[in-house]
Design an enzyme around this catalytic site. Structure first.
Site, short mmCIF file in Angstrom:
data_model
loop_
_atom_site.label_atom_id
_atom_site.label_comp_id
_atom_site.label_asym_id
_atom_site.label_seq_id
_atom_site.Cartn_x
_atom_site.Cartn_y
_atom_site.Cartn_z
CG HIS A 73 -0.31 -0.08 2.54
ND1 HIS A 73 -0.81 -0.83 3.59
CD2 HIS A 73 0.82 0.51 3.03
CE1 HIS A 73 -0.03 -0.68 4.64
NE2 HIS A 73 0.96 0.14 4.33
CG HIS B 299 0.45 3.93 7.93
ND1 HIS B 299 -0.57 3.27 7.30
CD2 HIS B 299 1.58 3.26 7.59
CE1 HIS B 299 -0.09 2.25 6.61
NE2 HIS B 299 1.21 2.21 6.77
CG HIS C 22 8.20 -1.65 3.68
ND1 HIS C 22 7.30 -2.64 3.95
CD2 HIS C 22 7.54 -0.48 3.95
CE1 HIS C 22 6.16 -2.12 4.35
NE2 HIS C 22 6.27 -0.81 4.39
CD GLU D 249 2.95 -1.71 6.42
OE1 GLU D 249 2.84 -0.54 6.81
OE2 GLU D 249 3.15 -2.00 5.22
C1 DHB Z 1 6.13 3.26 2.18
C2 DHB Z 1 5.58 2.01 2.47
C3 DHB Z 1 4.51 1.89 3.38
O1 DHB Z 1 3.94 0.69 3.73
C4 DHB Z 1 3.98 3.03 3.98
O2 DHB Z 1 2.91 2.87 4.80
C5 DHB Z 1 4.53 4.29 3.71
C6 DHB Z 1 5.60 4.40 2.82
C7 DHB Z 1 7.25 3.43 1.23
O3 DHB Z 1 7.88 2.44 0.80
O4 DHB Z 1 7.49 4.58 0.80
FE FE Z 2 2.53 0.98 5.47
#
Ligand code: DHB
Ligand code: FE
Length: 288
Positions: free
Chosen positions: A12, A59, A193, A240
């Protein structure tokens, strides 16, 4: 009888919203990611869901660090998208389905999940991006929404085992729902990530592949790690994956993989999309 048609799992990343707003889907950077949604659109054409039960994480929009429920279920008539959105229009609200939300809440509490119930709830990019990817350019969303927020932000985090059990309790609620709706389950976020700290940019292809390979046929395999071990493996936002695990539990026991896409990177994220279709008991020869 209501029918759970299957599940859509997707990243997302907010920058996807900017790409949609600019019409950049066919640019070389974005095309490998957006192409992963072609089979999703084809599948949705046949699956025709009326309701989406979406497992996601807030978030810092509706919940902040001062008040952070581990599991929160929306029971509102409407959910406004109030995310900054990086260019994605904010006007499209989601229509709720409070009667199904309360039915799910009743089942969860009977199963001893002490959830927070939200009769007002703002939603962020973790909901709007997957919706826009799944139903691009829709004037209004073709599905009613039941949002289920999982804390992936503020420690201590729930365990993957608990999230899978939560999803399975939702599956039980959906199986007992007397309505005639077709229900799609969604899980958003991931895959690996990390946005900040010394490991910013961390990606783990091997762990992501393990998750995608096992999620359909053997979701319990994803519960072998603790949440902190997943943070170590997948990054502080890679946790996540808990949303995917809960969503998988809600899809029912047996699923078949319809599509999978994995592309590195979109922003800081190993971006992934999967569709898993729920196999009705009768297809397995289990029905009377
Ligand atoms: C990014 C990924 C995310 O899951 C999020 O909530 C905000 C930013 C990113 O990779 O930029
Ligand atoms: Fe996220």
């Amino acid at each position: 009888m209501a029918e759970t048609v299957g599940g859509i799992l997707t990243s997302h990343v907010p920058a996807i919203g900017g790409a949609i707003a600019r019409g950049a889907q066919n640019e070389p950077y974005w095309k490998p990611f957006f192409d992963g949604f072609l089979p999703v659109h084809k599948w949705l054409k046949d699956a025709k869901p009326d309701v989406a039960v979406v497992f996601y994480n807030d978030h810092g929009l509706n919940f902040f660090l001062d008040k952070m429920p581990t599991f929160a279920v929306g029971a509102a008539k409407q959910y406004n998208n109030a995310d900054e959105g990086w260019g994605l229009p904010l006007f499209k609200s989601f229509e709720g389905m409070p009667e199904l939300s309360w039915h799910i809440i009743e089942t969860l509490v009977a199963d001893e999940f002490d959830v927070t119930t939200c009769q007002e709830m703002l939603v962020d990019h973790a909901l709007s991006i997957p919706a826009e990817l799944s139903w691009p350019k829709a004037d209004r969303w073709p599905v009613k929404l039941v949002p289920i927020a999982i804390n992936t932000v503020q420690h201590p985090l729930p365990s993957p085992k608990r999230c899978l059990a939560l999803g399975r309790s939702v599956a039980k609620a959906l199986a007992n729902w007397p309505g005639s709706e077709r229900i799609v389950v969604m899980g958003t976020g991931g895959l690996s990530h990390q946005l900040d700290g010394t490991r910013a940019g961390h990606i783990n292809k091997e762990y992501d592949r393990f998750c995608m390979d096992n999620l359909g046929p053997n979701p319990d395999a994803l519960t072998q790690h603790t949440s902190l071990e997943i943070v170590d493996l997948a990054g502080s936002q890679g946790i996540e994956i808990l949303n995917w695990i809960a969503a998988r539990g809600a899809m029912g026991e047996n699923v078949t993989e319809i599509s999978r896409n994995y592309h590195i990177p979109i922003s800081n994220t190993a971006a992934a999309t999967m569709v898993l279709e729920t196999l009705p008991a009768k297809k397995l020869g289990l029905a009377a």
